[in-house]
Design a protein around this motif. Structure first.
Motif, mmCIF file in Angstrom:
data_model
loop_
_atom_site.group_PDB
_atom_site.id
_atom_site.type_symbol
_atom_site.label_atom_id
_atom_site.label_comp_id
_atom_site.label_asym_id
_atom_site.label_seq_id
_atom_site.Cartn_x
_atom_site.Cartn_y
_atom_site.Cartn_z
ATOM 1 N N TYR A 6 45.862 27.046 15.253
ATOM 2 C CA TYR A 6 46.639 26.441 16.348
ATOM 3 C C TYR A 6 46.904 24.970 16.059
ATOM 4 N N ARG A 7 45.845 24.273 15.640
ATOM 5 C CA ARG A 7 45.957 22.838 15.400
ATOM 6 C C ARG A 7 46.907 22.541 14.238
ATOM 7 N N THR A 8 46.787 23.313 13.162
ATOM 8 C CA THR A 8 47.656 23.122 11.996
ATOM 9 C C THR A 8 49.118 23.338 12.368
ATOM 10 N N ARG A 36 50.301 20.401 14.384
ATOM 11 C CA ARG A 36 50.493 19.194 13.571
ATOM 12 C C ARG A 36 51.723 19.298 12.680
ATOM 13 N N ARG A 37 51.978 20.494 12.129
ATOM 14 C CA ARG A 37 53.167 20.690 11.285
ATOM 15 C C ARG A 37 54.434 20.489 12.100
ATOM 16 N N LYS A 38 54.414 21.031 13.320
ATOM 17 C CA LYS A 38 55.557 20.909 14.218
ATOM 18 C C LYS A 38 55.819 19.440 14.529
ATOM 19 N N LYS A 39 54.729 18.713 14.784
ATOM 20 C CA LYS A 39 54.834 17.289 15.095
ATOM 21 C C LYS A 39 55.393 16.512 13.902
ATOM 22 N N GLU A 40 54.957 16.875 12.687
ATOM 23 C CA GLU A 40 55.457 16.230 11.472
ATOM 24 C C GLU A 40 56.953 16.466 11.308
ATOM 25 N N ARG A 41 57.375 17.716 11.560
ATOM 26 C CA ARG A 41 58.806 18.039 11.465
ATOM 27 C C ARG A 41 59.611 17.199 12.454
ATOM 28 N N GLN A 42 59.047 17.056 13.664
ATOM 29 C CA GLN A 42 59.737 16.272 14.685
ATOM 30 C C GLN A 42 59.809 14.795 14.309
ATOM 31 N N LYS A 59 49.251 28.984 24.107
ATOM 32 C CA LYS A 59 48.052 29.714 23.655
ATOM 33 C C LYS A 59 46.891 28.771 23.392
ATOM 34 N N GLU A 60 47.197 27.675 22.680
ATOM 35 C CA GLU A 60 46.139 26.726 22.363
ATOM 36 C C GLU A 60 45.621 26.073 23.642
#
Ligand code: ZN
Length: 150
Positions: free
Chosen positions: A22-24, A27-33, A106-107
């Motif tokens: 969930y965390r990964t 974080r990936r989504k945040k990096e993309r943003q 979910k998280e």
């Protein structure tokens, strides 16, 4: 958001892996943003007033009365087409919003359930959570100290 049927992890290791996943993802989504930022527009005082009125001056996350610091939390994220106007916002305490904003449903549900369960164990004085509660209080004291010194 569609939630998959719940399955309970078979072991602590599996649970840790699930929480890590969930965390990964988050974080990936945040990096993309971060790489493709969507220009943000500040809400006007009138729009903020409209947002706050939607819940009668209460935080949409915890339900508490909003007396001081609050943020307009998007219902639908800008990254998935949420509009930047009062209709897409709800009021939230800064603290609640900072804890909530980038978790997937979910998280967030898992964290909520975990928190409620740990709370119950603390009330029951269950020995296994004693160390967790102690470390949590130390963490909170340090957080409060950092906040005050800012
Ligand atoms: Zn709140």
């Amino acid at each position: 958001v569609k939630l998959e049927p719940q399955s309970i992890p078979e072991s602590v290791e599996e649970f840790a892996t699930l929480l890590e996943r969930y965390r990964t993802r988050r974080r990936r989504k945040k990096e993309r943003q971060k790489r493709n930022p969507i220009p943000r527009r500040a809400l006007s005082a009138k729009e903020r007033e409209l947002v706050l009125a939607k819940t009668g001056g209460r935080c949409h996350i915890c339900g508490g009365s909003i007396e001081e610091s609050w943020q307009a939390d998007h219902v639908l994220a800008h990254s998935v087409g949420g509009v930047q106007s009062a209709e897409n916002y709800l009021p939230a305490h800064t603290l609640c919003n900072n804890y909530r904003w980038d978790y997937s449903s979910k998280e967030f549900q898992e964290i909520l359930k975990l928190g409620v369960w740990v709370r119950t164990q603390i009330i029951r004085r269950t020995p296994i959570v004693e160390a967790v509660a102690k470390r949590y209080l130390e963490y909170e004291r340090a957080r409060l100290k950092r906040r005050k010194s800012r």
